[in-house]
Each structure stands twice: as structure tokens, then as C-alpha cells.
Motif scaffolding. Structure first.
Motif, PDB file in Angstrom:
ATOM      1  N   MET A   1      11.038   1.079  -0.100  1.00 39.22           N
ATOM      2  CA  MET A   1      10.139   2.584   0.271  1.00 39.22           C
ATOM      3  C   MET A   1      11.168   3.648   0.511  1.00 39.22           C
ATOM      4  O   MET A   1      12.268   3.390   1.073  1.00 39.22           O
ATOM      5  CB  MET A   1       9.408   2.336   1.291  1.00 39.22           C
ATOM      6  CG  MET A   1       8.415   3.180   1.645  1.00 39.22           C
ATOM      7  SD  MET A   1       7.398   3.088   3.037  1.00 39.22           S
ATOM      8  CE  MET A   1       5.923   2.876   2.518  1.00 39.22           C
TER       9      MET A   1
ATOM     10  N   TYR B   1      -2.670   1.978   4.642  1.00 38.92           N
ATOM     11  CA  TYR B   1      -4.130   1.833   4.357  1.00 38.92           C
ATOM     12  C   TYR B   1      -4.360   2.770   3.286  1.00 38.92           C
ATOM     13  O   TYR B   1      -3.698   3.965   3.492  1.00 38.92           O
ATOM     14  CB  TYR B   1      -5.174   2.288   5.603  1.00 38.92           C
ATOM     15  CG  TYR B   1      -6.486   2.361   5.204  1.00 38.92           C
ATOM     16  CD1 TYR B   1      -7.292   3.572   4.798  1.00 38.92           C
ATOM     17  CD2 TYR B   1      -7.269   1.139   5.241  1.00 38.92           C
ATOM     18  CE1 TYR B   1      -8.512   3.591   4.410  1.00 38.92           C
ATOM     19  CE2 TYR B   1      -8.649   1.272   4.886  1.00 38.92           C
ATOM     20  CZ  TYR B   1      -9.287   2.410   4.572  1.00 38.92           C
ATOM     21  OH  TYR B   1     -10.620   2.168   4.215  1.00 38.92           O
ATOM     22  N   PRO B   2      -4.505   2.405   1.892  1.00 37.77           N
ATOM     23  CA  PRO B   2      -4.188   3.335   0.808  1.00 37.77           C
ATOM     24  C   PRO B   2      -4.975   4.601   0.732  1.00 37.77           C
ATOM     25  O   PRO B   2      -4.655   5.707   0.166  1.00 37.77           O
ATOM     26  CB  PRO B   2      -4.409   2.444  -0.509  1.00 37.77           C
ATOM     27  CG  PRO B   2      -5.353   1.545   0.313  1.00 37.77           C
ATOM     28  CD  PRO B   2      -4.901   1.171   1.580  1.00 37.77           C
TER      29      PRO B   2
ATOM     30  N   LYS C   1      -0.198   6.026   4.269  1.00 39.97           N
ATOM     31  CA  LYS C   1      -0.500   5.002   3.192  1.00 39.97           C
ATOM     32  C   LYS C   1       0.122   3.793   2.980  1.00 39.97           C
ATOM     33  O   LYS C   1      -0.697   3.155   2.236  1.00 39.97           O
ATOM     34  CB  LYS C   1      -0.245   5.980   1.999  1.00 39.97           C
ATOM     35  CG  LYS C   1      -0.903   7.140   1.594  1.00 39.97           C
ATOM     36  CD  LYS C   1      -1.253   7.420   0.298  1.00 39.97           C
ATOM     37  CE  LYS C   1      -2.328   8.174   0.008  1.00 39.97           C
ATOM     38  NZ  LYS C   1      -2.684   8.823  -1.320  1.00 39.97           N
ATOM     39  N   ALA C   2       1.313   3.487   3.698  1.00 41.47           N
ATOM     40  CA  ALA C   2       1.870   2.124   3.561  1.00 41.47           C
ATOM     41  C   ALA C   2       0.883   1.277   4.394  1.00 41.47           C
ATOM     42  O   ALA C   2       1.217  -0.008   4.095  1.00 41.47           O
ATOM     43  CB  ALA C   2       3.194   2.363   4.362  1.00 41.47           C
TER      44      ALA C   2
ATOM     45  N   SER D   1       0.889  -1.137  -0.007  1.00 41.05           N
ATOM     46  CA  SER D   1       0.154  -0.147  -0.072  1.00 41.05           C
ATOM     47  C   SER D   1       0.832   1.319   0.021  1.00 41.05           C
ATOM     48  O   SER D   1       2.031   1.256   0.479  1.00 41.05           O
ATOM     49  CB  SER D   1      -0.766  -0.017   1.189  1.00 41.05           C
ATOM     50  OG  SER D   1      -1.724   1.087   1.427  1.00 41.05           O
TER      51      SER D   1
END
Lengths: 682, 450
Positions: free
Chosen positions: A357, B72-73, B69-70, A330
């Protein structure tokens, strides 16, 4: 009016299509000899009345049930006089044919997955011919021997060609055949070409073989080659240069079978009718079902041009030849290694991708780069890229400190998912103890399954993902694409080929906009359409679009006779197929919005329109005909970009080879309840 | 150079007492901010002067967005205007993708004036009068309803416009935080919130699309957010099942802490304030557990302090010094509680603007106001400093430039240091015209003879 059209479709079904003009021409030809046409209608009526009576379905005409009875009637009327006993025989024959059509059709479908084609007609007609002598000793019987063939000579053997076309409908008049040829030219140039290939394959083979076979090129039975060529090349295979070659070969095979049938049936003074065609085509269809072939047609349209357009467009737009699944994370990540890359993605393991990342300065850490915890990727959740079953879990290998790697267990902690589509996805270098599911668990796309770690051959935390055809370590990796990815620059890809050095995130879904694109059956929308040229209003009318479902379960929007098929899968809305007349507002809807990634992000993307939509209607048929020879002959490119929540614009270009032929620009506004608020096309 | 005489001082040596957090004062002063020298700033823009770092601000908001965001987008950050509504600061945050969160007519108009489109404004707050509600409804703003009378007003507006309005409900709930902010919104546990939903459904004038819960400020634990997220998502599931309402968003409010030093907390911020990664992880996990791939509502966060505090500095200069009766050294600065209201609750860290050497002594910092309450730090260890020495207070990005007073002193210049280390003035120092501009002295009072 509708029923009259349906009746004419029965006539055009012989060429595997439902076309009013073609049906009208063919019907006209059957009436050139009034007796023939009359008997044709007679058997049709008897078959229809019987069928409707038995099934209590008056008023419903399905063309493909009734062309067999029609042909039976035509075959009787062509060769026998109009007397009362024969009339009665024809009525019974019609009824017998419809019963046989349904029975044989069902049996063949159940056992072989085939249809009956025109076998019922062949069986009943041959039976009628055989029994007529028993019932009518006084009648002079028609002789089906070759001596009775009448030949017309036109240059290039065209006389024989036209005769063969006319012969399908029991006429010997070459000008009738010429009319059919003209009708075919109007309907589909590819079918015309195939009919020529069919006939002339036989023609040249005959010349080449210098045969003593007495049937000259005026053999009207050569229509079997025409029908087989049209069916093979235009209905069951995608038109292309290879297909045309295959069609030549199949036509030659049909010629052999034809000769065989003529020799055999000639012994009984019986005609071959369409027996060779049925035998060869049924074999071919069954054969195609067994072998994987890139040329096979799965979705049938009205003309080979439409088949080709749909086939090429669908394959280009949606790359169904490659496995595809979602990104396993995500937020925004960075591709540190892609396919066929320098460090480890080589040889058998060519198709692997590594993600890390990074922050703005492209650093992978915040704080002390020597500590594992400083790395942004470390411990971040990993999501299942597709629905499937977990088949392998390795969860107990320690994470390396920064700078050291584990060469013994070089995959580190890994999880392998067996995807429903039939391949495996492996994700590696995961954090020790982070895999939450056991072997055998079923996971959904988007579920959290692990966390990014630094185990195995991994100097700093990253996610490695690859698709494989088998479970073993040395199984070859498969090339794949990521679905619904937004790369740096805001460009959206429905199927993304990962490139090293790019930032990428999955398309962020939206609940609000999704409601707009979740179109349901029975939804209907009313629009006002106005066409202006140079500021002058030409047309303004109201149109209604309704959402319906076809027998296969596919949903489409309907306006008049045109259908625009759509679906919404994984937040990607697309129009994927257009069927029906092209002068319709649905065509413009497809043009303006071929696809839409359902999200609130400010993205842009590219798409390709089918040739029938992107080029002007009047010559798209010709372009498709030429495309069958060279696939890159015509190209459509659209660029769409989101302006804000409800507005987006699209612009498109149509190219023939290198030259820009046409272009357009649209601005579209979607609407909360009405789906589309407005489309302006320039 | 002539040395200035300093009266000798006696410092009690306390041996055996181990001070965990350094006994002396770091003898390296802070002579520059973002590569720009403090003395150059003071020379050009005077003292006191607020300094904001664009680089720091962008870095912080980006790290927040990336961290959340990592997990929950579908996370969107909104900027809480009341924390700092300077046009330049808001514009920077909007350019990073933040929506605007406003709580009054004035803030709403400010956001619109800056160019924020109506449907990108989150409109909260207990005082929303009809006029501004009409504008917000027409703009499609995300209005979160605070109380029942507001529902009445909105329904009237919907009837007048003959169009349904999309609204959210503000909810208060027990998330383990004390005190529970029960004065805002409708309570979840006693059923008030559900009753309101029934009312909205029945009257069919307002369309419920989201819920909002802001339950505290300067939260030092992630647990409260997890409980809040869980309860709100549970509520959303109930709404879907019983009323067929699919919520488009869940607004978890703000309240993330910054590296400021809250009074009463023993540990310094480095130890007591959880980093944003922790919040992102715990909240993100809860969100993921309670949603599924087919239904991922947008989650809004309205952060303020956490995003802007660290990028704000206040440079102030010593005007004078004195020694108090009890021996303590006192410094008078040209910035006080008129510019920093938050010293009530925080011991704002202070640094000396020049390099220095030598022992430090207990000092007290007073502001320029002739009021006894004007104390900025009542205990800080500083070396002997002369008048004109700059001191830097940091972090002061949050609330100081909104919750400040024009009282006794003109409000100072505010400058922004860009990512290229250049200086831009984003609010100029007040002049007399600015202060008395709205005054209307009646004519009859103007001619007085003294």
C-alpha cells in the motif's frame, strides 16, 4: 402455423438443425416420388397419433422424436408398392419406431450418455425389409445390390455428390441433391463444406486405393460419409482447420465401416441405410466425452457458424481457461512484483503477485520508515479471494523488523485455501496471530481471514498471493487472473493480468444500481424503437422484452424468436449468448451494452462482440466461414465508459485482418425501474 | 540598530516541577508556510490574512479515504459545507471525489452553484422549508429527514409531482456519548424510528433508502462510532426482514477530531486525539462484521473539521503591547474573536512569525475589538515581541471562515497556496461597499445636518 413449422423441422432435423427453408426443400424432395413422400407422412401420422394418445399430449410436436418414424416411412415408400398390406405394415412400423426411439434413446442416455441418433430407423427398416418376403411371396422384392445403382456423370464427380445428398431421402435424382446443396449453401456454408469433405474423402480414397470394390462413386450409400462429416465437424466439434482435417479422417473411417456393413448386409440383400453413420458417430461422441479436447462443443447452436462464434467469443471475453478470483484486499494497492518478475517470482514460483500500500508520493510508509507500524500495508485486513476450504494455517512466525528477513521460514505466516474449482490459493507473509480461521473452516469470498504482516522472506510489509495445483511448497504455480479489478486510470478489467507498477482496487459494489441489474423471471419491458436514416424516420414500433428461463436454468431476454442470454455474477453483468434471428432489437442491446460492471465508479472498459453482432448481419455468416480457417480473421472491439450514474457511452470497431470495416457509437441511459431508459446508436 | 527598551521582568523559577511538555518555547519561529515566506504574504495581502494549503488538504482527504477503504471498500466521504464553504476549498474536495453535505437552503444553492449535481448532495438539517425541499426532490438529492413535519411536506411534494421520493431518516441513538444529541432526528431505542418507517411504508409516497446518524463532534474515542454503526446495521437488518426494505446507504455523519487543543483535556492533541488509522480500523472492522459480501451498503462519512482544520492558518500581526496591572504582558492583535470564534472551546496553538531568542514570559492575546470578550489566548508563553511581528494561529481551517463575524473590522483576504507553491486569492478582503452593500437607508434620513 407454429405446428406446420414444427413439422418441417422434423424434415430438417436430419441435418441436425431446425430450419424452415431447409425443411421445406427436403419435404419437397421426398414428394418428388409421391409414393415415398406419402409413406413418410403416413408413418409420421401414425407415430404422432400413438405417441400423443399414450402420453395424452395432443398438440405438442417435438421434431427430434419424429424424424426416425419419418425416415422409416420414406424407406418403405421408396422401394415398395402402394398396396393395402404394405400400408398397414407402414403404420405399424411407424408406431414401432416411435416406441423404439423413446426406449433406445432413454437406455443409451442412461448408460452411455448418448442419444439414439437414427438407430431406431435403421433397426425398424431393416426389420421391415427382412420380414416383407415372409408376408408377401408374390411381391418382387427390391434388390439392394450394387448392380442396381444408376449413375449420373457430372464434372468433378459432382453427379455422385448430388446423388448422395438426395440418397439421404431415398431419391436418386441428382437435381434433387443439387437443391439440397443449394439449401445447405443458404443455411450454412460450413455444413456445405463438410458435406463436400465427407463425400470427396471417400471419392479420393476410392481413386487412391484403385479398388476392385464394385461400388463406384455413384454409390448412394456415400451419404453416410456426408452425414458423419456434417455431424462431426459441424455439430460436435468447433469448426477450424484442425477440425476439417479430423473430419477427413473420420470420413475415411466411415468409408471403411460402410464397406464392411455393405459386405455383411449385402449377404442378406439388405441395405446399409444410415448404419455406418450411426456406429461411427456414436463412437465419436462417446470418445469425445472421455478425452479433454479444446475443440469440443458444449453449447449447441443452430449452425456451426453460430457454434464457432459463441465458442470464440466466450473464450476470448471470459478466459475460462485460467483460474480467476478476487483481489485479496480492500481499497487501492500497488503491485510491487508480478508474474515472472525479477526478485523472487521465477521458475516454479513464476505466477505469484506482491502487493503493497502506498501514499501519493509512492512511499510505503508515513512517518518513520524504520518502524514497522509506519508502513501503510501493515496490519491491513486480508480477504478471502474465493470461496473454499482452509487447508493450511501457519500463524506463529514473528514479524520481521524493517530491513531484516527470515530465511528459514521464507513463506512466513500463510494460509492456503482449496477453491471449489479445484486448485489452491496461498497467501503469505501475514501478521503473526492474525489468521482467524482454523484448518477445515469454510470461507466465503470476501471474508476477512488475516492481516498483512511482515513475516518470512519479507523486508517490508506486503501481501503475496499465488495459485497452485497442489499443497506442497514446491507445487508449480498456476497462471491466473484477478476478477473485477479497476486499475490506475479507471480502467476496469473483468479478468486482470497483474502488471508491476500498477495501482489496483477491487470494483466497489453498489446496492442501488444492483437492483436495476437484478432482472427476475417474468419481468417485462416495453420499448419504443425508432430507426432513422439521415434524419428521416423509417420505422417506429413498440417492442416488448421478457425475461424467461430455458430448460437448463439459464436466463435470457426474449423478443420474438430471439434470445439474449445474460447473467450477473460478482457484480459483473454480461450478455453472453445470442440465439435466433439477428434482425431484432435484442441484437442492438447486445451491441450497445455487452457487459456492465455494476458500480458507481467512473470507469471504462473494453469488450468484444461476437461476429454475428458486431458485423453486418448479411455477411457475418461468410465471415464466420472464413474465420473457421483463420481464427484472427475477424475482430470486434468495443470500448465502454461510464459518464455518470445512469449514462454511459460505447463505441465499437469491426476489423477484418488489419482493415477497419465498420464502426459505431452508442450512448446508453439505464433506468431505475425500466432497466434501459434509452439507447442511441449512430 | 537602536534597541527597543524592554522593562526587565522577574520570572519565578520553579525547580523540582517537571513539565512534561517542554518548559520553554520553541525558539524557532515559523517563517514560512508551504515554502512561501510569511513576510512576503503579509506584504502583499496585508494582515490579518487566512492561508490555506492545497497540498495539506489533498493529503489529508486522501489519507482518510485510503485508511477507510482498506477495511471497507464502499466508503464515500462527503464534505460538510458548514465547516468551510469557500468555493475553492469545496472545489478541491469535490475534485478528490467528495460529495457535498449541506444543511440549509443557502448551502444547497451554493453547492449547486459550484457545479455539484443534485444527486451528489446530502441534504441534512432541521430547517428544510418546502421550497428547497421541492428543488432537492427534483434533483434527486439524498434528503435525511429530521422530524415528522418534514415527512408531511415531502409527502405533499411527492403527491404533487406524482412520483415517489427517495429519502433517508436521521436517527439518534445511545452510542455512549454524553450528551446524547437527541434533538436531531428520530430516536432508535424508544421505537420512534421504526414508527416512522411504518408510516413511510404505509403511505407509499416516500421510499426509504438510507439512515443517518451524526452523534457528536470532536470524538476522542472510536467506540461511539462502532456502537452507532452496529445499531444502524442491526436496524437495517430488521427493516429487511420485516418490511423488505434494502437500505442503499448508512450515513455515520462526522465528528472526527483534528489536532486542535480542546480546552479541558489534559493531554496535548498528539496523545489525546486518535489518528485516523484507528478510526478506520475500528469502524471498518465493525462494518465488516455486520455486513456480508452480498450486501455492502454505501457508508457515508460527513467529515469537516478533521479534513480541513490542519490546512488552514491565520497570520495576524501585533498592533501593540501593554503590561497589565498584574504584571502579565498583553498583546493586541489585528485578528480576534471576530475571525476565530472557536477560542471559546479550543486553545488554538500559536507560533511566532520570526526567529527569536531568549526567555519567554506568560502573555495574554487580545483581539482588535473594543469588547471585553475579545480574548484569543489567555495564557501563552511568548518572548518579548514588538509591534508588527506576525503570529500564526494553526489549525484554523475549520469553522473560522464560516462562523465568523463582520463586526468592527473588515474581513480579510483569504489565500490558497497551491501544490506548486503559488498563491491564489480565493476570497478578497472586504471593502466598505461589501459591508454596506445590502443596506437601504431611507431617503428621508439621508440629509441630516449636524
Amino acid at each position: 402455423m407454429n405446428n406446420i413449422k414444427k413439422v418441417l423441422y422434423i424434415y430438417s432435423e436430419i441435418f441436425f438443425t431446425d430450419r424452415f427453408v431447409l425443411g421445406l426443400v427436403i419435404a419437397g424432395i421426398t414428394f418428388l416420388d409421391f409414393k415415398t413422400g406419402f409413406f413418410g407422412v403416413l408413418t409420421l401420422v401414425s407415430a404422432y397419433l400413438f405417441h400423443s394418445f399414450v402420453f395424452d399430449r395432443f398438440g405438442i410436436i417435438e421434431p427430434h422424436y419424429f424424424y426416425n418414424p419419418l425416415l422409416v416411412g420414406l424407406s418403405i415408400g421408396a422401394h415398395y408398392p402402394l398396396t393395402l398390406p404394405i400400408l398397414f405394415l407402414a403404420l405399424l412400423a411407424g408406431i414401432l419406431t416411435i416406441i423404439l426411439t423413446i426406449v433406445l434413446g432413454h437406455a443409451l442416455r442412461q448408460i452411455f450418455g448418448l442419444s439414439a441418433l437414427s438407430l431406431p430407423f435403421v433397426i425398424v427398416s431393416l426389420t421391415v425389409y427382412m420380414i416383407l418376403p415372409i408376408f408377401s411371396k408374390q411381391m418382387t422384392l427390391y434388390s439392394f445390390q450394387p448392380e442396381n445403382y444408376i449413375s449420373f456423370h457430372l464434372p468433378l464427380g459432382l453427379g455422385g455428390y448430388f446423388q448422395s445428398l438426395a440418397g439421404i431421402f431415398f431419391s436418386t435424382d441428382p437435381w434433387a441433391g443439387a437443391c439440397i446443396a443449394l439449401a445447405l449453401l443458404y443455411h450454412s456454408r460450413i455444413i456445405l463444406l463438410l458435406s463436400l469433405i465427407g463425400y470427396y474423402s471417400g471419392f479420393f480414397y476410392y481413386e487412391f486405393m484403385d479398388s476392385r470394390y464394385l461400388t463406384l462413386v455413384s454409390n448412394p450409400n456415400l451419404f453416410n460419409l456426408v452425414l458423419t462429416a456434417v455431424a462431426a465437424g459441424g455439430v460436435y466439434l468447433v469448426p477450424s482447420a484442425q477440425t476439417y482435417l479430423v473430419t477427413v479422417i473420420i470420413s475415411l473411417l466411415t468409408y471403411l465401416v460402410l464397406a464392411g456393413c455393405e459386405s455383411f448386409l449385402g449377404l442378406f440383400n439388405l441395405p446399409v441405410l444410415t448404419l455406418p453413420f450411426n456406429l461411427v458417430l456414436l463412437c465419436l461422441i462417446y470418445y469425445l466425452r472421455l478425452i479433454p479436447s479444446k475443440l469440443k462443443i458444449y453449447t449447441f447452436h443452430n449452425t456451426p457458424e453460430e457454434n464457432l462464434d459463441f465458442f470464440l467469443n466466450f473464450a476470448t471475453r471470459f478466459r475460462t481457461d485460467l483460474p480467476s478470483f478476487s483481489l485479496p484486499f480492500s481499497g487501492s494497492w500497488f503491485v510491487s512484483q508480478a508474474f515472472d518478475d525479477d526478485i523472487t517470482h521465477k521458475g516454479l514460483w513464476k505466477y505469484g503477485v506482491d502487493f503493497v500500500m502506498v501514499n501519493d508520493q509512492n512511499e510505503q510508509w508515513v512517518g518513520n520508515p524504520k518502524l514497522l507500524d509506519s508502513y501503510l500495508a501493515y496490519a491491513k485486513p486480508v480477504f478471502a479471494p474465493a470461496a473454499g476450504t482452509i487447508v493450511l494455517v501457519v500463524n506463529d512466525i514473528a514479524d520481521n523488523a524493517i530491513g531484516s528477513v527470515n530465511r528459514e521460514n521464507n513463506w512466513g505466516n500463510s494460509v492456503i485455501i482449496y477453491v471449489i474449482a479445484g486448485y489452491y490459493i496461498k497467501i503469505s507473509h501475514l501478521k503473526k496471530g492474525s489468521i482467524t480461521s482454523k484448518v477445515g473452516a469454510v470461507v466465503e469470498r470476501g471474508e476477512i481471514i488475516a492481516a498483512c504482516g511482515n513475516s518470512g522472506y519479507s523486508p517490508c510489509p506486503h501481501i503475496h498471493i499465488q495459485a497452485m495445483s497442489g499443497l506442497e511448497d514446491n507445487s508449480p504455480t498456476l497462471e491466473f487472473r484477478f476478477e473485477q479489478a479497476v486499475a490506475s486510470g479507471g480502467r476496469f478489467y473483468h479478468k486482470w493480468n497483474p502488471q508491476k507498477g500498477q495501482r489496483v482496487a477491487a470494483l466497489v459494489p453498489t446496492t442501488k444500481k444492483k437492483k436495476i441489474f437484478e432482472l427476475l423471471l417474468k419481468d417485462s419491458f416495453d420499448y419504443l424503437v425508432s430507426v432513422k436514416k439521415n434524419g428521416v424516420q423509417l420505422v417506429e414500433k413498440r417492442e416488448r422484452i421478457e425475461v424467461e428461463m430455458d430448460p437448463s436454468g439459464a436466463v435470457y431476454m426474449r423478443n420474438g424468436k430471439s434470445r439474449l442470454y445474460f447473467d450477473l455474477v460478482n457484480n459483473f453483468f454480461r450478455f453472453y449468448r445470442y440465439a435466433g434471428p439477428k434482425n431484432n432489437i435484442l441484437r442492438y442491446l447486445f451491441l450497445a451494452m455487452p457487459s456492465y460492471p455494476v458500480s458507481d465508479e467512473r470507469i471504462w472498459w473494453k469488450d468484444q462482440l461476437p461476429i454475428g453482432i458486431g458485423f453486418k448481419v448479411w455477411w457475418s455468416g461468410l465471415i464466420l466461414f472464413l474465420t473457421s480457417f483463420y481464427r484472427n480473421f475477424a475482430r470486434n472491439e468495443s470500448r465502454l465508459s461510464v459518464l455518470d450514474n445512469y449514462n454511459f457511452e460505447s463505441s465499437g470497431s469491426a476489423y477484418l485482418l488489419r482493415w477497419l470495416i465498420d464502426s459505431f457509437e452508442c450512448s446508453v441511459k439505464i433506468h431505475r425501474e425500466k432497466f434501459i431508459d434509452s439507447i442511441r446508436i449512430l | 540598530m537602536k534597541k527597543i527598551y524592554e522593562k526587565p521582568i522577574l520570572i519565578k523559577q520553579t525547580m523540582g516541577m517537571i513539565n512534561k511538555f517542554q518548559s520553554g518555547f520553541n525558539d524557532q519561529g515559523m517563517t514560512e508556510i508551504d515554502g512561501v515566506k510569511i513576510k512576503d504574504i503579509v506584504e502583499k495581502f496585508g494582515s490579518p490574512v487566512f492561508v490555506f494549503s492545497e497540498r495539506e488538504l489533498r493529503k489529508t482527504i486522501r489519507s482518510y479515504v485510503q485508511a477507510f477503504k482498506a477495511y471497507y471498500p464502499n466508503v464515500v466521504f462527503a464534505w460538510s459545507y458548514k465547516t468551510n464553504y469557500l468555493g475553492a476549498i469545496c472545489s478541491i474536495l469535490h475534485s478528490e471525489g467528495c460529495l457535498a453535505e449541506v444543511v440549509s437552503e443557502f448551502e444547497y444553492q451554493k453547492a449547486k452553484r459550484l457545479g455539484v449535481p443534485g444527486h451528489k448532495i446530502i441534504f441534512n438539517g432541521p430547517c428544510k422549508r418546502s421550497e428547497i425541499l421541492e428543488v432537492a426532490a427534483a434533483d434527486g438529492a439524498m434528503i435525511n429527514i429530521d422530524h415528522f413535519d418534514e415527512i408531511f411536506r415531502l409527502e405533499e411534494i411527492a403527491a404533487k409531482r406524482n412520483k415517489k421520493i427517495d429519502v433517508g431518516l436521521r436517527i439518534n441513538l445511545d452510542s455512549g456519548v454524553y450528551p446524547q444529541w437527541s434533538r436531531f432526528g428520530f430516536n432508535l431505542e424508544n421505537g420512534q424510528a421504526l414508527t416512522m418507517v411504518k408510516r413511510l411504508v404505509k403511505n407509499k409516497k416516500l421510499n426509504l433508502v438510507g439512515v443517518h446518524c451524526h452523534m457528536g463532534t470532536f470524538m476522542l474515542s472510536t467506540k461511539a462510532y462502532q456502537i452507532s454503526a452496529e445499531k444502524l446495521l442491526q436496524f437495517a437488518a430488521t427493516l429487511k426482514e420485516e418490511y423488505k426494505i434494502t437500505l442503499e446507504y448508512i450515513n455515520l455523519g462526522g465528528g472526527f477530531p483534528s489536532r486542535n487543543r480542546l480546552k479541558g483535556i489534559y493531554l496535548p492533541p498528539d496523545f489525546s486525539v486518535p489518528p485516523v488509522q484507528d478510526f478506520a480500523k475500528m469502524i471498518g472492522q465493525t462494518l465488516h462484521e455486520k455486513t456480508n459480501p452480498h450486501y455492502m451498503p454505501t457508508v457515508y462519512f460527513e467529515s469537516g473539521r478533521a479534513v480541513v482544520d490542519d490546512s488552514g492558518y491565520l497570520i495576524t500581526s501585533i498592533v501593540g503591547s501593554k503590561r497589565l496591572v498584574d504584571g502579565k504582558k498583553a498583546y493586541i492583535l489585528d485578528a480576534g474573536v471576530n475571525l476565530m470564534v472557536t477560542p471559546q472551546w479550543y486553545d488554538i496553538p500559536v507560533k511566532v512569525g520570526v526567529d527569536f531568542k531568549g526567555p519567554v514570559e506568560d502573555s495574554i492575546l487580545y483581539g482588535p475589538l473594543c469588547m471585553n470578550i475579545d480574548v484569543i489566548r489567555d495564557f501563552v508563553r511568548l518572548p518579548p515581541l514588538s509591534a508588527g511581528t506576525p503570529l500564526i494561529f494553526h489549525p484554523v481551517g475549520a469553522y473560522c471562515v464560516t462562523f465568523w463575524m463582520q463586526f468592527i473590522e473588515y474581513r480579510p483576504n483569504i489565500i490558497l497556496i497551491t501544490e506548486n507553491n503559488e498563491i491564489e486569492v480565493i476570497r478578497r478582503k472586504e471593502t466598505l461597499d461589501d459591508v454596506i452593500g445590502n443596506e437601504q437607508v431611507p431617503e428621508r434620513l439621508k440629509k441630516f445636518k449636524l
